[in-house]
Write a protein that holds these residues in place. Structure first.
Motif, PDB file in Angstrom:
ATOM      1  N   ALA A   1       0.747  -0.865   0.467  1.00 50.55           N
ATOM      2  CA  ALA A   1      -0.006  -0.298  -0.179  1.00 50.55           C
ATOM      3  C   ALA A   1       0.811   0.881   0.424  1.00 50.55           C
ATOM      4  CB  ALA A   1      -0.813   0.130   1.342  1.00 50.55           C
ATOM      5  N   TRP A   2       1.676   1.209   0.881  1.00 44.53           N
ATOM      6  CA  TRP A   2       3.050   2.673   0.103  1.00 44.53           C
ATOM      7  C   TRP A   2       3.153   2.690  -0.720  1.00 44.53           C
ATOM      8  CZ3 TRP A   2       7.584   3.762  -0.969  1.00 44.53           C
ATOM      9  CH2 TRP A   2       8.258   4.509  -0.488  1.00 44.53           C
ATOM     10  N   TYR A   3       3.437   1.840  -1.289  1.00 45.61           N
ATOM     11  CA  TYR A   3       3.671   2.099  -2.921  1.00 45.61           C
ATOM     12  C   TYR A   3       2.641   3.816  -3.885  1.00 45.61           C
ATOM     13  CZ  TYR A   3       7.922  -1.066  -2.133  1.00 45.61           C
ATOM     14  OH  TYR A   3       8.916  -1.199  -1.767  1.00 45.61           O
ATOM     15  N   THR A   4       1.135   2.871  -3.319  1.00 38.81           N
ATOM     16  CA  THR A   4       0.397   3.291  -4.186  1.00 38.81           C
ATOM     17  C   THR A   4      -0.562   5.096  -4.232  1.00 38.81           C
ATOM     18  OG1 THR A   4      -1.287   3.112  -2.412  1.00 38.81           O
ATOM     19  CG2 THR A   4      -1.022   1.379  -3.583  1.00 38.81           C
ATOM     20  N   ALA A   5       0.767   5.055  -2.760  1.00 40.05           N
ATOM     21  CA  ALA A   5       0.301   7.041  -2.838  1.00 40.05           C
ATOM     22  C   ALA A   5       0.890   7.799  -1.535  1.00 40.05           C
ATOM     23  CB  ALA A   5      -1.455   7.580  -3.067  1.00 40.05           C
ATOM     24  N   PRO A   6       1.337   8.550  -1.678  1.00 42.76           N
ATOM     25  CA  PRO A   6       2.212   8.791  -0.267  1.00 42.76           C
ATOM     26  C   PRO A   6       1.396   9.214   0.611  1.00 42.76           C
ATOM     27  CG  PRO A   6       1.797  11.041  -1.918  1.00 42.76           C
ATOM     28  CD  PRO A   6       1.539   9.945  -2.265  1.00 42.76           C
ATOM     29  N   ALA A   7       1.979   8.761   1.600  1.00 41.64           N
ATOM     30  CA  ALA A   7       1.813   8.808   3.266  1.00 41.64           C
ATOM     31  C   ALA A   7       1.528   9.823   4.568  1.00 41.64           C
ATOM     32  CB  ALA A   7       1.356   6.298   3.804  1.00 41.64           C
ATOM     33  N   PHE A   8       1.099   9.776   4.791  1.00 43.51           N
ATOM     34  CA  PHE A   8       1.515  11.132   5.859  1.00 43.51           C
ATOM     35  C   PHE A   8       0.176  10.990   6.749  1.00 43.51           C
ATOM     36  CE2 PHE A   8      -1.934  13.028   3.905  1.00 43.51           C
ATOM     37  CZ  PHE A   8      -3.346  14.231   4.892  1.00 43.51           C
ATOM     38  N   TYR A   9       0.745  11.702   8.298  1.00 45.13           N
ATOM     39  CA  TYR A   9      -0.191  11.698   9.144  1.00 45.13           C
ATOM     40  C   TYR A   9       0.213  13.411   9.679  1.00 45.13           C
ATOM     41  CZ  TYR A   9       3.637  12.723  12.142  1.00 45.13           C
ATOM     42  OH  TYR A   9       5.282  12.819  13.067  1.00 45.13           O
ATOM     43  N   PHE A  10      -0.831  13.866  10.474  1.00 41.22           N
ATOM     44  CA  PHE A  10      -1.052  14.906  11.183  1.00 41.22           C
ATOM     45  C   PHE A  10       0.303  15.353  12.708  1.00 41.22           C
ATOM     46  CE2 PHE A  10      -4.498  15.002   8.288  1.00 41.22           C
ATOM     47  CZ  PHE A  10      -4.296  16.745   8.075  1.00 41.22           C
ATOM     48  N   THR A  11       0.578  15.954  12.902  1.00 38.67           N
ATOM     49  CA  THR A  11       1.427  16.109  14.224  1.00 38.67           C
ATOM     50  C   THR A  11       1.317  17.399  14.315  1.00 38.67           C
ATOM     51  OG1 THR A  11       3.328  16.026  14.916  1.00 38.67           O
ATOM     52  CG2 THR A  11       3.614  17.032  13.125  1.00 38.67           C
ATOM     53  N   ASN A  12       2.177  18.580  15.523  1.00 40.63           N
ATOM     54  CA  ASN A  12       1.266  19.542  16.177  1.00 40.63           C
ATOM     55  C   ASN A  12       1.243  20.930  16.325  1.00 40.63           C
ATOM     56  OD1 ASN A  12      -0.338  20.821  18.760  1.00 40.63           O
ATOM     57  ND2 ASN A  12       0.994  19.691  20.642  1.00 40.63           N
ATOM     58  N   PRO A  13       1.205  21.643  15.244  1.00 45.16           N
ATOM     59  CA  PRO A  13       1.385  22.226  14.817  1.00 45.16           C
ATOM     60  C   PRO A  13       1.974  24.119  16.145  1.00 45.16           C
ATOM     61  CG  PRO A  13      -0.390  22.862  13.935  1.00 45.16           C
ATOM     62  CD  PRO A  13      -0.704  21.264  15.058  1.00 45.16           C
ATOM     63  N   ALA A  14       1.365  23.494  17.847  1.00 41.42           N
ATOM     64  CA  ALA A  14       1.884  23.919  18.247  1.00 41.42           C
ATOM     65  C   ALA A  14       2.931  23.594  19.199  1.00 41.42           C
ATOM     66  CB  ALA A  14       0.404  23.942  19.821  1.00 41.42           C
ATOM     67  N   ALA A  15       3.656  22.417  18.911  1.00 46.70           N
ATOM     68  CA  ALA A  15       4.487  22.219  19.176  1.00 46.70           C
ATOM     69  C   ALA A  15       6.092  22.728  18.507  1.00 46.70           C
ATOM     70  CB  ALA A  15       4.972  20.322  19.614  1.00 46.70           C
ATOM     71  N   VAL A  16       5.899  23.148  17.053  1.00 42.99           N
ATOM     72  CA  VAL A  16       6.995  23.530  16.564  1.00 42.99           C
ATOM     73  C   VAL A  16       8.073  24.597  17.117  1.00 42.99           C
ATOM     74  CG1 VAL A  16       7.450  25.369  14.325  1.00 42.99           C
ATOM     75  CG2 VAL A  16       5.557  23.853  14.142  1.00 42.99           C
ATOM     76  N   VAL A  17       9.415  23.906  16.828  1.00 45.27           N
ATOM     77  CA  VAL A  17      10.071  25.215  17.656  1.00 45.27           C
ATOM     78  C   VAL A  17      11.224  25.702  16.494  1.00 45.27           C
ATOM     79  CG1 VAL A  17      10.178  23.340  20.110  1.00 45.27           C
ATOM     80  CG2 VAL A  17      11.890  22.962  18.226  1.00 45.27           C
ATOM     81  N   GLY A  18      11.971  26.369  16.600  1.00 44.58           N
ATOM     82  CA  GLY A  18      13.078  26.636  15.753  1.00 44.58           C
ATOM     83  C   GLY A  18      14.167  26.695  15.966  1.00 44.58           C
ATOM     84  N   PRO A  19      15.162  26.797  15.266  1.00 43.35           N
ATOM     85  CA  PRO A  19      16.594  26.631  15.561  1.00 43.35           C
ATOM     86  C   PRO A  19      17.626  26.990  16.835  1.00 43.35           C
ATOM     87  CG  PRO A  19      16.389  28.657  14.004  1.00 43.35           C
ATOM     88  CD  PRO A  19      15.143  28.027  14.618  1.00 43.35           C
ATOM     89  N   ASP A  20      18.219  26.455  17.736  1.00 47.83           N
ATOM     90  CA  ASP A  20      18.704  26.503  18.838  1.00 47.83           C
ATOM     91  C   ASP A  20      17.909  26.457  19.885  1.00 47.83           C
ATOM     92  OD1 ASP A  20      21.159  26.801  18.137  1.00 47.83           O
ATOM     93  OD2 ASP A  20      21.302  28.866  17.038  1.00 47.83           O
ATOM     94  N   ASP A  21      16.690  25.965  19.768  1.00 43.63           N
ATOM     95  CA  ASP A  21      15.683  26.243  20.589  1.00 43.63           C
ATOM     96  C   ASP A  21      16.263  24.724  21.256  1.00 43.63           C
ATOM     97  OD1 ASP A  21      14.470  28.348  20.161  1.00 43.63           O
ATOM     98  OD2 ASP A  21      12.606  27.498  19.275  1.00 43.63           O
ATOM     99  N   GLU A  22      16.613  24.798  22.911  1.00 42.73           N
ATOM    100  CA  GLU A  22      16.117  22.897  23.459  1.00 42.73           C
ATOM    101  C   GLU A  22      14.555  22.438  23.361  1.00 42.73           C
ATOM    102  OE1 GLU A  22      17.041  24.645  27.566  1.00 42.73           O
ATOM    103  OE2 GLU A  22      18.820  24.848  26.709  1.00 42.73           O
TER     104      GLU A  22
END
Length: 301
Positions: free
Chosen positions: A92-113
């Protein structure tokens, strides 16, 4: 163009183009609408004073994206992760690109801990590239190259993973939950498509690699993906809307995480991440995305 979200010494946040000598602030605010406007039409930028990089703090290019979808388009990663168990890549992996949703509120940037999640003893990195959606679209056709017009730019992405938490929750059948809920790194800047080498419509070449405490652990060319960005964007837009600022991650490149290396028999050289480790993702024009792992202050040993 390389566009960053920067914190200035006076406490304000602005957009800035990244140049050899420093950064140049772009007028008009630092919101998602302005970011995608400048990426899609660099002429709309109103460049101001050139500032040394030492005078600014690089932040996540988008602090709170509307959504974050993370795909899994590198066959080598899927195969490597299943190496020890002898399982094949699912048909099934070859039939279409698979994805999941993750948490937009958990985004961190460069040099963040990044804190080790409570209860986690198997913290991992995931070396990825993401695209930023630049305009509202729906039901795109993967066979139409024009769907690439929806992409404003590309950015390095680290999809941090608590492997032991993930293993415990996946049998429920709802996908990764707390194993992925705590942090996703984006940065240090977004690059427009012309910064990368186009090798075919919807496919760009860029060597990316991951390092832990200065030691390279793995990496690959993003051109090795089994699905191109036309297919990724179209799949994400199927039966729904994408809006400016949505993040679409590529998924981990081959050998781009500790799990793969351990499954390939290199466990002694690749322990799970722990407090004090410095993780770096390198991507040529995409820059270097660096984060330090720290202990969770709420964890009791």
């Amino acid at each position: 163009m390389r566009l960053a979200r920067v914190g200035l010494r006076d406490g304000s946040v602005e957009l800035a183009t990244v140049e050899e000598a420093g950064v140049r602030v772009v007028g008009g605010g630092a919101g998602i609408a302005r970011l995608t406007e400048v990426l899609l039409d660099p002429r709309s930028a109103r460049p101001g004073e050139l500032l040394p990089l030492a005078d600014v703090t690089l932040l996540a290019p988008i602090g709170r994206p509307p959504s974050v979808r993370d795909f899994m388009v590198f066959e080598e990663h899927v195969a490597n992760a299943r190496q020890r168990t002898g399982r094949d890549v699912p048909p099934a992996w070859y039939t279409a690109p698979a994805f999941y949703f993750t948490n937009p509120a958990a985004v961190v940037g460069p040099d963040d801990e990044v804190a080790v999640p409570r209860g986690c003893r198997a913290l991992d990195l995931e070396l990825e590239v993401a695209c930023i959606v630049g305009r509202e679209v729906a039901d795109l056709d993967p066979d139409d190259p024009a769907c690439l017009d929806a992409i404003a730019g590309f950015v390095l992405m680290n999809d941090w993973s608590a492997r032991d938490l993930q293993v415990r929750e996946m049998p429920v059948g709802l996908g990764p939950v707390k194993g992925k809920d705590f942090a996703t790194s984006l940065g240090p800047w977004v690059v427009t498509k012309d910064e990368l080498t186009e090798v075919a419509p919807g496919r760009w070449s860029c060597d990316v690699e991951a390092a832990v405490n200065g030691r390279r652990i793995g990496g690959a060319d993003i051109a090795t993906a089994a699905f191109g960005w036309t297919e990724i964007v179209a799949r994400a837009s199927e039966n729904t809307r994408l809006v400016p600022g949505d993040v679409l991650g590529s998924g981990t490149v081959g050998t781009g995480c500790v799990l793969e290396l351990r499954e390939l028999g290199h466990r002694d050289d690749n322990p799970w991440l722990r407090a004090g480790d410095v993780v770096e993702l390198h991507g040529g024009p995409l820059g270097t995305l660096r984060n330090r792992v720290v202990a969770n202050r709420r964890t009791t040993e």
